[in-house]
Design a protein around this motif. Structure first.
Motif, PDB file in Angstrom:
ATOM      1  N   PHE A   6       4.116   6.277  -2.586  1.00 30.12           N
ATOM      2  CA  PHE A   6       3.682   7.008  -3.777  1.00 30.12           C
ATOM      3  C   PHE A   6       2.884   6.063  -4.672  1.00 30.12           C
ATOM      4  O   PHE A   6       3.176   4.875  -4.747  1.00 30.12           O
ATOM      5  CB  PHE A   6       4.891   7.543  -4.553  1.00 30.12           C
ATOM      6  CG  PHE A   6       5.798   8.422  -3.739  1.00 30.12           C
ATOM      7  CD1 PHE A   6       5.572   9.784  -3.654  1.00 30.12           C
ATOM      8  CD2 PHE A   6       6.879   7.871  -3.056  1.00 30.12           C
ATOM      9  CE1 PHE A   6       6.415  10.587  -2.913  1.00 30.12           C
ATOM     10  CE2 PHE A   6       7.722   8.671  -2.321  1.00 30.12           C
ATOM     11  CZ  PHE A   6       7.489  10.034  -2.238  1.00 30.12           C
ATOM     12  N   GLY A   7       1.869   6.632  -5.338  1.00 30.51           N
ATOM     13  CA  GLY A   7       1.119   5.845  -6.302  1.00 30.51           C
ATOM     14  C   GLY A   7      -0.381   6.079  -6.204  1.00 30.51           C
ATOM     15  O   GLY A   7      -0.905   6.648  -5.226  1.00 30.51           O
ATOM     16  N   ASP A   8      -1.084   5.627  -7.232  1.00 29.68           N
ATOM     17  CA  ASP A   8      -2.533   5.810  -7.293  1.00 29.68           C
ATOM     18  C   ASP A   8      -3.251   4.979  -6.237  1.00 29.68           C
ATOM     19  O   ASP A   8      -4.387   5.291  -5.869  1.00 29.68           O
ATOM     20  CB  ASP A   8      -3.034   5.428  -8.696  1.00 29.68           C
ATOM     21  CG  ASP A   8      -4.504   5.721  -8.885  1.00 29.68           C
ATOM     22  OD1 ASP A   8      -4.881   6.911  -8.839  1.00 29.68           O
ATOM     23  OD2 ASP A   8      -5.271   4.745  -9.025  1.00 29.68           O
ATOM     24  N   THR A   9      -2.606   3.926  -5.733  1.00 35.01           N
ATOM     25  CA  THR A   9      -3.235   3.087  -4.709  1.00 35.01           C
ATOM     26  C   THR A   9      -3.550   3.904  -3.454  1.00 35.01           C
ATOM     27  O   THR A   9      -4.593   3.703  -2.802  1.00 35.01           O
ATOM     28  CB  THR A   9      -2.308   1.913  -4.357  1.00 35.01           C
ATOM     29  OG1 THR A   9      -2.062   1.148  -5.538  1.00 35.01           O
ATOM     30  CG2 THR A   9      -2.922   1.026  -3.297  1.00 35.01           C
ATOM     31  N   VAL A  10      -2.648   4.841  -3.103  1.00 36.85           N
ATOM     32  CA  VAL A  10      -2.873   5.685  -1.927  1.00 36.85           C
ATOM     33  C   VAL A  10      -4.114   6.549  -2.137  1.00 36.85           C
ATOM     34  O   VAL A  10      -4.968   6.671  -1.245  1.00 36.85           O
ATOM     35  CB  VAL A  10      -1.632   6.557  -1.650  1.00 36.85           C
ATOM     36  CG1 VAL A  10      -1.865   7.476  -0.451  1.00 36.85           C
ATOM     37  CG2 VAL A  10      -0.408   5.694  -1.415  1.00 36.85           C
TER      38      VAL A  10
END
Length: 700
Positions: free
Chosen positions: A544-548
């Motif tokens: 989970f997260g904006d990096t994905v």
């Protein structure tokens, strides 16, 4: 298995191998085996039974056949030899050994010498006088004659000279007291002195008292013939010419031919044991041995020829007054099954005959043996099933570890909850096939499946080369991550080298429409993520997260056959031996304007190193036509030694939890990696490995 009979060929081969290894003769090996076999029998619980066979060595040998006959009740396949002792002068004795198992006679000296030392406290030596074959004897072919010579008597306790003198004085005093006692005895009617009476009672030098009573025999036999034949239903009386004079009632019942006057016994019976010819001289030689007679089937009545021939076991007694031999015997039966096969009943056996008890006891023993054999078979089946279960468990675990990281899967198997963990830095890669929708529209589904399977198999192999985790495949999209679930400082370099390997592998996969190599787009981004298991049914280890999302945007905004880098990915790879060009500022959906880059190549790594190809084949057979190449060389990085093994990761499942701050240590590794030598300056390690298992889902 219990009670297993092994062929003598196996024994001879073992002895021959021992001779070649030890460099000694076969005779010496067999003699040593005889000594060990005696010790083994004592340890196995036969010590008391062996000690009661006889009071001296001669009696011991004469009763060995009786012991073997008893053991045959339990070990029905036992092929025991036969022994006969012949007394000679000067404390010498001849031992006759009969056996149809040739080549094993040298075991006898080891056994007999060990018995003499242990049981009778004497030292004897055995020498072979004669070896010959006796074809006329029943079954037993080899006849070996041993000469047994007593060397010396070993005292168990050696007394001191003073003690010996004291014992001698005490003995003389006892004789004097006994002499005075018997001087008062009235003179016997016979011409014998009182001292002669003492001499008859006491044996000089031994101190053993003889029996002082005299046996009394009746003037005539107070039993009539009919009663005797009924009391001993299985007995035979025959003369020196083997003509039957008398037979018990039941032996006449089962062998009716014996009622014929002056019939010869050898017409209806043969000697099974001991292995001697059927004549009165041979029988007298083995008079101390139990005799087993077997009825001749061809002489039996027609109704009994289909049944097993009856066997009799008993004792031969020579009656000098009548010049006849009496054979007191019983049916040789070992179980109720054999009793039924002969259509006999327990009532046919005399009540005083212990054969009844032996049949019932042995029946119980056979039942216990069968139960023991069943347990052995079940044990063997369980061992095989356990082995197969272990193999299936390995397959199941391999499948499970392909879906989830190993330490996560182990926690779920133990019923524990997997805590979510924050990773401060990792590198994510996305890739897809250019014009995949057009290709699907123009091809058969099976062609698409074959193309994707070929491409993904090559990519899966690269995950093992660079030790990155495969995240997910959705259609033509392929996702991997470096630094999760085990933090490493070189996660960006690993993913970058993996991306370059993907470009090389894609050239080997053909477009089913054009026949040309397919084109792929690759996007890479570095940043923090949160990882954890979601769901109870078919649980998934998700990121989970904006990096994905940013990594996915790098792939969707990339160009064919290019590796598109985000600014953070560029900074992680800067000064690490990679050739990188600036693309410029572009508009990224949901992110605004970003300055991005293209990864061109690794200036210090060859194509073979990127693809994990060993310089020389480790396993030539692996490259054979039609076989799958499992040989690869894992690329070494500056922090490869810092990676936790899978077993350690399994023991430390919560290393990625925020409270433990393992991800922070991963960030420190990234910063420290800038001061270390480039990953391109390292060498490759050749290994044969499976694709690194892992399973993730991405939240886009």
């Amino acid at each position: 298995m219990t009670y297993t009979v092994y062929d003598d060929v196996i024994t001879i081969k073992l002895i021959q191998e021992a001779c070649s290894v030890l460099g000694i003769s076969m005779e010496a090996i067999l003699k040593l085996f005889g000594e060990y076999f005696f010790k083994f029998c004592k340890k196995s619980g036969y010590d008391r039974m062996l000690r009661t066979l006889g009071g001296n060595l001669t009696e011991f040998i004469e009763n060995l056949d009786a012991l073997h006959s008893y053991l045959a009740l339990s070990y029905q396949e036992m092929n025991a030899p036969s022994f006969r002792a012949e007394r000679a002068a000067d404390e010498k004795m001849l031992l006759h050994y009969y056996s149809d198992r040739s080549g094993l006679c040298h075991i006898v000296p080891g056994i007999i010498e060990a018995v003499a030392k242990d049981f009778f406290d004497i030292d004897v030596t055995l020498e072979i006088l004669d070896v010959h074959q006796e074809e006329e004897r029943t079954a037993k072919k080899e006849h070996v004659v041993f000469l047994i010579v007593q060397k010396s008597h070993r005292q168990m306790r050696r007394a001191k000279p003073k003690d010996s003198q004291r014992d001698q004085e005490a003995l003389e005093a006892a004789f004097l007291r006994m002499k005075e006692k018997y001087l008062s005895v009235s003179v016997c009617p016979v011409n014998k002195s009182r001292w002669e009476v003492v001499r008859r009672i006491v044996m000089f030098g031994k101190g053993h008292l003889r029996n002082t009573f005299e046996l009394i025999y009746p003037e005539r036999l107070w039993i009539e013939e009919r009663t005797f034949c009924n009391a001993f239903p299985f007995h035979l009386v025959f003369d020196a010419s083997l003509r039957v004079k008398q037979a018990g009632v039941n032996i006449q019942k089962y062998v009716p031919g014996l009622r014929t006057p002056k019939i010869r016994l050898d017409k209806y019976f043969s000697i099974v044991h001991p292995p001697v010819a059927f004549d009165i001289f041979s029988i007298c030689q083995f008079i101390n041995s139990p005799f087993v007679l077997k009825a001749r089937g061809e002489r039996m009545p027609e109704a009994r020829r289909s049944r097993p021939p009856i066997k009799l076991r008993g004792q031969m007694i020579w009656m000098e007054s009548t010049r006849c031999m009496v054979y007191l015997c019983s049916p040789k039966l070992r179980s109720l099954r054999e009793l039924e096969e002969h259509q006999m009943h327990l009532s046919d056996i005399a009540p005083h005959d212990t054969t009844r008890d032996l049949i019932l006891l042995n029946q119980q023993r056979l039942a216990e043996m069968e139960l023991s054999n069943q347990l052995e078979r079940k044990k063997e089946e369980l061992r095989v099933l356990s082995k197969h279960l272990a193999i299936e468990k390995q397959k199941t675990e391999a499948l499970l570890y392909a879906m989830l990281p190993q330490h996560v899967a182990n926690q779920l198997k133990e019923g524990r909850k997997v805590a979510a963990g924050e990773f401060k830095t990792c590198t994510i890669l996305f890739s897809d096939v250019v014009t995949f929708t057009t290709i699907c529209a123009a091809c058969e589904p099976i062609q698409i499946v074959n193309m994707l399977n070929s491409m993904y198999s090559k990519f899966d192999r690269l995950t093992s080369v660079h030790e990155v985790y495969k995240v997910e495949t959705i259609g033509d999209a392929y996702m991997v991550v470096g630094g999760v679930p085990v933090p490493v400082g070189s996660h960006a370099q690993r993913v970058a080298n993996f991306a370059l390997g993907m470009q090389i592998s894609a050239k080997e996969v053909m477009n089913p429409v054009t026949g040309e190599p397919i084109q792929i787009r690759v996007g890479v981004h570095t940043g923090p993520v949160l990882a954890g298991v979601v769901g109870d049914k078919m649980p998934r280890y998700c990121l989970f997260g904006d990096t994905v999302n940013t990594a996915s945007r790098m792939e969707s905004h990339g160009l064919p056959n290019k590796v598109h880098l985000s600014p953070t990915a560029y900074r992680a790879l800067e000064n690490q031996g990679f050739e990188i060009t600036e693309r410029g500022e572009i508009e990224v959906k949901g992110k605004g304007k970003m300055t991005t880059y293209f990864l061109i190549r690794n200036v210090n790594a060859s194509e073979d190193e990127l693809m994990g190809r060993p310089r020389t084949p480790l396993y030539p057979e692996a490259s054979a036509p039609g076989s799958q190449d499992r040989t690869l060389a894992v690329m070494r990085y500056a922090d490869s030694w810092q990676r936790l093994p899978e077993s350690d990761a399994a023991r430390a499942p919560d290393q990625s939890a925020p409270r433990e701050s393992p991800a922070a240590s991963g960030q420190d590794s990234v910063e420290a990696a800038h001061g270390q030598r480039s990953s391109d300056e390292t060498k490759t390690e050749r290994l044969a490995r499976e694709p690194l298992p892992s399973g993730f889902c991405a939240l886009l």
